[in-house]
Motif scaffolding. Sequence first.
Motif, mmCIF file in Angstrom:
data_model
loop_
_atom_site.group_PDB
_atom_site.id
_atom_site.type_symbol
_atom_site.label_atom_id
_atom_site.label_comp_id
_atom_site.label_asym_id
_atom_site.label_seq_id
_atom_site.Cartn_x
_atom_site.Cartn_y
_atom_site.Cartn_z
ATOM 1 N N LEU A 254 10.929 -11.206 1.751
ATOM 2 C CA LEU A 254 10.585 -9.789 1.672
ATOM 3 C C LEU A 254 9.920 -9.423 0.357
ATOM 4 C CD1 LEU A 254 13.831 -8.209 3.189
ATOM 5 C CD2 LEU A 254 11.698 -8.765 4.348
ATOM 6 N N GLY A 255 10.141 -10.218 -0.691
ATOM 7 C CA GLY A 255 9.601 -9.900 -2.008
ATOM 8 C C GLY A 255 8.091 -9.739 -2.042
ATOM 9 N N PRO A 256 7.321 -10.671 -1.464
ATOM 10 C CA PRO A 256 5.865 -10.504 -1.483
ATOM 11 C C PRO A 256 5.391 -9.244 -0.766
ATOM 12 C CG PRO A 256 6.439 -12.771 -0.985
ATOM 13 C CD PRO A 256 7.723 -11.993 -0.972
ATOM 14 N N ILE A 257 6.088 -8.849 0.321
ATOM 15 C CA ILE A 257 5.698 -7.626 1.034
ATOM 16 C C ILE A 257 5.971 -6.400 0.179
ATOM 17 C CG2 ILE A 257 6.110 -6.263 3.112
ATOM 18 C CD1 ILE A 257 6.907 -8.839 4.523
ATOM 19 N N ILE A 258 7.150 -6.373 -0.456
ATOM 20 C CA ILE A 258 7.479 -5.246 -1.340
ATOM 21 C C ILE A 258 6.543 -5.223 -2.539
ATOM 22 C CG2 ILE A 258 9.288 -4.244 -2.789
ATOM 23 C CD1 ILE A 258 11.335 -5.520 -0.908
ATOM 24 N N GLY A 259 6.251 -6.401 -3.084
ATOM 25 C CA GLY A 259 5.441 -6.461 -4.298
ATOM 26 C C GLY A 259 3.999 -6.054 -4.094
ATOM 27 N N ILE A 260 3.452 -6.275 -2.893
ATOM 28 C CA ILE A 260 2.046 -5.949 -2.672
ATOM 29 C C ILE A 260 1.842 -4.465 -2.365
ATOM 30 C CG2 ILE A 260 2.029 -6.364 -0.192
ATOM 31 C CD1 ILE A 260 -0.685 -7.599 -0.420
ATOM 32 N N ALA A 261 2.916 -3.754 -2.003
ATOM 33 C CA ALA A 261 2.779 -2.354 -1.582
ATOM 34 C C ALA A 261 2.105 -1.472 -2.642
ATOM 35 C CB ALA A 261 4.140 -1.795 -1.182
ATOM 36 N N PRO A 262 2.547 -1.480 -3.912
ATOM 37 C CA PRO A 262 1.846 -0.637 -4.906
ATOM 38 C C PRO A 262 0.377 -1.008 -5.078
ATOM 39 C CG PRO A 262 3.963 -1.366 -5.747
ATOM 40 C CD PRO A 262 3.706 -2.157 -4.512
ATOM 41 N N ALA A 263 0.069 -2.310 -5.028
ATOM 42 C CA ALA A 263 -1.327 -2.731 -5.171
ATOM 43 C C ALA A 263 -2.171 -2.229 -4.001
ATOM 44 C CB ALA A 263 -1.411 -4.251 -5.272
ATOM 45 N N VAL A 264 -1.605 -2.241 -2.794
ATOM 46 C CA VAL A 264 -2.320 -1.730 -1.619
ATOM 47 C C VAL A 264 -2.597 -0.234 -1.781
ATOM 48 C CG1 VAL A 264 -2.085 -1.245 0.843
ATOM 49 C CG2 VAL A 264 -1.502 -3.510 -0.049
ATOM 50 N N ILE A 265 -1.589 0.511 -2.242
ATOM 51 C CA ILE A 265 -1.767 1.957 -2.421
ATOM 52 C C ILE A 265 -2.833 2.241 -3.466
ATOM 53 C CG2 ILE A 265 -0.623 4.062 -3.208
ATOM 54 C CD1 ILE A 265 1.954 2.989 -1.981
ATOM 55 N N ILE A 266 -2.779 1.530 -4.584
ATOM 56 C CA ILE A 266 -3.781 1.744 -5.644
ATOM 57 C C ILE A 266 -5.165 1.369 -5.147
ATOM 58 C CG2 ILE A 266 -4.527 0.997 -7.937
ATOM 59 C CD1 ILE A 266 -2.119 2.845 -7.981
#
Length: 356
Positions: A254-266
């Motif tokens: 789950l870590g990679p999915i959680i970690g990419i979320a802010p980058a996707v939003i930005i």
Amino acid sequence: MGRYARTMMSIALTLTCIYLAGLLRSLFMDIWGVLSSLFYTFLASLIITYILQPAVDVLHRRRVPRSAAILIVYAVIAAILAVVVLNLIPVISRQIAQLSSSLPAITAELSRWIDMVNSRKTYLPNAVRTGIENALNQLEHRVEVAPTGLFSVVTSTLNAIFMAFVVPFVVFYMLKDAKAIGRGIVRMAPARHKHRVRLILRAIDDTLGGYVRGQFLIMLAVGCLSFIGYLIIRLPYALLLGAFLGFADIIPYLGPIIGIAPAVIIALTTSGWPMLVKVVIVNIAVQQIEGNILSPQIMGRTLHLHPMAIVAALIVGGEAGGILGLILAVPALAVCKVVWTQWREARSGPAHVKRQ
């Protein structure tokens, strides 16, 4: 009483205990509120102890007194942190200031994306549409309350500062007296179980030590690789987003999915779809490097856990303890497996124990 009746009675008593524990959940939460600071301090100290232990052991084997070896390691770590912090503070401060000033525009752009997705969901099946509606409602709520979460951030920062003063002292005594603590636990065990308790403690120490040190190295590598990738594609706030992805990698799967979320939003709110594609490519490349190179070389088969068991532990840990439960689920499962293995070996007979 027959075996079947005893089994049914055990199940009934277990379910009764679980039910009573559920009734006392509010009391447990109040007690946890008091003990949480102590628990977090102990947990942070344990993690740092496992990370620093190999360096202290190397110096101690070279005839350096253990206390002096710990102080030498402390001095080296302090010097490294001073250099890193002095070089990163200007960059981090600048990126935080830029992110704070851009937060209203990012929120407005994200709301526009939510409205666009919301307007097109009528073409989807009912089940998919309901799931998207729930996810969008939660996302919109979090976007609205994000600016009001600054107080909790300040509170967490103050707690972190307090721990920064307490944890080094706890770590010092853990590194200095770890073997004495283990011997004390063995002495408290009954005479016929001392050997088995010693084996269990040694196996738990090896398992947790290997996991913590390996996970720390992987998190550091993933954070650095993500930062470099974000710099190459010119994503704003590359240092903050790379650091967040590295920290999130502590959660398996789950870590990679959680970690990419802010980058996707930005990416979506600053540059649109082209930047989003670049962010996805960078994260796929980082995850491929981690899964095919870093994890096999650093972690190997440290835990010897089946992926389905890890997923089940993550589900239970997430439901029971949120983010902290997700972080502790895998090492807790590994400890349970060690205890279970040693218990099975103990039941197999004295002959098997002597062969150990």
